[in-house]
Design a protein around this motif. Sequence first.
Motif, PDB file in Angstrom:
ATOM      1  N   VAL A  95       7.380  28.441  -3.657  1.00  0.00           N
ATOM      2  CA  VAL A  95       8.070  29.268  -2.661  1.00  0.00           C
ATOM      3  C   VAL A  95       8.585  28.348  -1.565  1.00  0.00           C
ATOM      4  N   ARG A  96       9.883  28.457  -1.298  1.00  0.00           N
ATOM      5  CA  ARG A  96      10.461  27.606  -0.243  1.00  0.00           C
ATOM      6  C   ARG A  96      10.492  28.375   1.067  1.00  0.00           C
ATOM      7  N   LYS A  97      10.967  29.652   0.974  1.00  0.00           N
ATOM      8  CA  LYS A  97      10.992  30.516   2.163  1.00  0.00           C
ATOM      9  C   LYS A  97      10.675  31.927   1.719  1.00  0.00           C
ATOM     10  N   ARG A  98       9.990  32.640   2.587  1.00  0.00           N
ATOM     11  CA  ARG A  98       9.657  34.017   2.249  1.00  0.00           C
ATOM     12  C   ARG A  98      10.176  34.907   3.377  1.00  0.00           C
ATOM     13  N   PHE A  99      10.931  35.928   3.008  1.00  0.00           N
ATOM     14  CA  PHE A  99      11.437  36.879   3.998  1.00  0.00           C
ATOM     15  C   PHE A  99      10.781  38.224   3.707  1.00  0.00           C
ATOM     16  N   ARG A 100      11.238  39.260   4.411  1.00  0.00           N
ATOM     17  CA  ARG A 100      10.593  40.573   4.208  1.00  0.00           C
ATOM     18  C   ARG A 100      10.862  41.119   2.805  1.00  0.00           C
ATOM     19  N   HIS A 101      12.134  41.002   2.356  1.00  0.00           N
ATOM     20  CA  HIS A 101      12.484  41.603   1.061  1.00  0.00           C
ATOM     21  C   HIS A 101      12.892  40.586   0.008  1.00  0.00           C
ATOM     22  N   TYR A 119       6.251  34.147 -13.958  1.00  0.00           N
ATOM     23  CA  TYR A 119       6.035  34.003 -12.509  1.00  0.00           C
ATOM     24  C   TYR A 119       6.577  35.250 -11.785  1.00  0.00           C
ATOM     25  N   GLY A 120       7.763  35.670 -12.217  1.00  0.00           N
ATOM     26  CA  GLY A 120       8.373  36.863 -11.620  1.00  0.00           C
ATOM     27  C   GLY A 120       7.508  38.101 -11.846  1.00  0.00           C
ATOM     28  N   LEU A 121       6.909  38.195 -13.022  1.00  0.00           N
ATOM     29  CA  LEU A 121       6.047  39.344 -13.336  1.00  0.00           C
ATOM     30  C   LEU A 121       4.798  39.322 -12.445  1.00  0.00           C
ATOM     31  N   ARG A 122       4.243  38.124 -12.282  1.00  0.00           N
ATOM     32  CA  ARG A 122       3.005  37.998 -11.511  1.00  0.00           C
ATOM     33  C   ARG A 122       3.224  38.356 -10.037  1.00  0.00           C
ATOM     34  N   HIS A 123       4.427  38.063  -9.537  1.00  0.00           N
ATOM     35  CA  HIS A 123       4.650  38.250  -8.104  1.00  0.00           C
ATOM     36  C   HIS A 123       5.598  39.414  -7.802  1.00  0.00           C
ATOM     37  N   GLY A 124       5.963  40.165  -8.827  1.00  0.00           N
ATOM     38  CA  GLY A 124       6.845  41.316  -8.618  1.00  0.00           C
ATOM     39  C   GLY A 124       8.226  40.911  -8.112  1.00  0.00           C
ATOM     40  N   LEU A 125       8.782  39.837  -8.670  1.00  0.00           N
ATOM     41  CA  LEU A 125      10.100  39.359  -8.210  1.00  0.00           C
ATOM     42  C   LEU A 125      11.218  40.034  -8.992  1.00  0.00           C
ATOM     43  N   GLY A 195      16.599  23.248  -8.343  1.00  0.00           N
ATOM     44  CA  GLY A 195      17.493  24.106  -7.592  1.00  0.00           C
ATOM     45  C   GLY A 195      16.705  25.161  -6.841  1.00  0.00           C
ATOM     46  N   VAL A 196      17.459  25.930  -6.054  1.00  0.00           N
ATOM     47  CA  VAL A 196      16.836  27.001  -5.278  1.00  0.00           C
ATOM     48  C   VAL A 196      17.409  28.329  -5.750  1.00  0.00           C
ATOM     49  N   LEU A 197      16.512  29.246  -6.065  1.00  0.00           N
ATOM     50  CA  LEU A 197      16.906  30.576  -6.537  1.00  0.00           C
ATOM     51  C   LEU A 197      16.495  31.628  -5.509  1.00  0.00           C
ATOM     52  N   ARG A 198      17.263  32.702  -5.474  1.00  0.00           N
ATOM     53  CA  ARG A 198      16.877  33.821  -4.612  1.00  0.00           C
ATOM     54  C   ARG A 198      16.392  34.963  -5.495  1.00  0.00           C
ATOM     55  N   ALA A 199      15.262  35.563  -5.119  1.00  0.00           N
ATOM     56  CA  ALA A 199      14.769  36.741  -5.849  1.00  0.00           C
ATOM     57  C   ALA A 199      14.351  37.793  -4.841  1.00  0.00           C
ATOM     58  N   GLY A 200      14.327  39.034  -5.295  1.00  0.00           N
ATOM     59  CA  GLY A 200      13.867  40.114  -4.420  1.00  0.00           C
ATOM     60  C   GLY A 200      12.365  40.294  -4.568  1.00  0.00           C
ATOM     61  N   LEU A 201      11.756  40.916  -3.528  1.00  0.00           N
ATOM     62  CA  LEU A 201      10.327  41.239  -3.627  1.00  0.00           C
ATOM     63  C   LEU A 201      10.236  42.724  -3.955  1.00  0.00           C
ATOM     64  N   GLY A 202       9.708  43.033  -5.122  1.00  0.00           N
ATOM     65  CA  GLY A 202       9.694  44.438  -5.548  1.00  0.00           C
ATOM     66  C   GLY A 202       8.365  44.823  -6.147  1.00  0.00           C
ATOM     67  N   SER A 203       8.431  45.873  -6.969  1.00  0.00           N
ATOM     68  CA  SER A 203       7.191  46.386  -7.564  1.00  0.00           C
ATOM     69  C   SER A 203       6.901  45.686  -8.886  1.00  0.00           C
TER      70      SER A 203
END
Length: 320
Positions: A95-101, A119-125, A195-203
């Motif tokens: 994780v490079r930066k974490r925002f609210r969403h 990784y996405g499954l584990r963290h709900g991305l 590289g740097v990827l952007r993902a959402g924080l979800g369920s």
Amino acid sequence: MSPDRRILKRLAEVCPGRVKVAEPLAPFTTWKIGGPAQWLAAPQDLEELRRLLALLTGMGRPWHILGRGSNVLIGDRGVAGAVIYLGPPWSWIRVRKRFRHTVHLEVGAGTPLPAMVRYGLRHGLTGLEFLAGIPGSAGGAWAMNAGSHGREMGEVTLALALVAADGQRTRPGRKALAFGYRRLDLDPGSVIVGGVLRAGLGSKTEVARQVQELLRRRKKTQPWQEPSGGSVFRNPSGDSAGRLIEAAGCKGWARGEARVSEKHANFIINRGRARARDVLSLMAAVRQRVYEHSGVLLEPEVRLWGCTLPEPVRRPGSSL
Ligand SMILES: Cc1cc2nc3c(=O)[nH]c(=O)nc-3n(C[C@H](O)[C@H](O)[C@H](O)COP(=O)(O)OP(=O)(O)OC[C@H]3O[C@@H](n4cnc5c(N)ncnc54)[C@H](O)[C@@H]3O)c2cc1C
């Protein structure tokens, strides 16, 4: 000492213990096809990679970058020059930066896409689900702008870390990156190291549901368990290569142990001991037949290393 032995000596100084000569490449590909690399080098960090590229550039020797080999067809006689394999030492997700969403992730080029999906499954991305079932590495996915179900790598990328042919590092942001349909335009010889990827924080439940659904669809429509190189031809504008190949009656065509999949016509599967020349001959026959049937000249999506696709036969009055 011959020039090649001299180069090998220098390569081994740069990547001690991690350079092999005449190493078969078939095991490094999902097709399980391909002859040897003149030199297979597996640099384990940035410094080694930079020195390796500078050395090869200085000596005027070519190289190829190999990820998980899920989009390359390697000729039976192998490839001249170096194949640079970015394997496990190049695999990381942080994780490079974490925002609210949303979250910004730093990902190494050697990270397997299935590991990113887990990784996405584990963290709900959210936003990375489309990678489910694509067997490549992050580096290969950037280089090919891999995608499925209307999403692609370029959309979720914020920046890349590159090493140029002369060993110089750059870090272009999204706007400076020319992603296109299944391609990214880079300076020749450039290597993506991360590289740097952007993902959402979800369920987590919803991400799991989507991933399961995409895998279910894939298993239903693609020859999931058989060795292949994924889609062989690019989709022409407004159509699908698979539809054109099926309409031209090529499903089930075979050359040696290479066969056009009955499940998905744009996949050529290796039924055991297929050679690159079988796959190339089948690709050429399919391409010719589709051209005669629909007037569309299919272009390969898989990258051809150390081999070429025979040109289609010119027909009287054809615009080829
Ligand atoms: C069963 C199956 C299903 C597939 N489904 C899809 C799909 O749905 N969508 C899709 O887009 N693709 C799909 N593919 C194709 C393939 O998985 C992707 O293109 C993947 O991103 C390639 O990654 P790789 O690491 O295997 O790349 P490789 O095959 O190793 O290399 C592909 C190209 O990328 C270059 N490259 C690799 N790593 C780097 C790097 N670090 N720096 C610079 N260049 C690099 C190589 O030099 C080469 O030109 C599928 C393949 C298979 C076998």
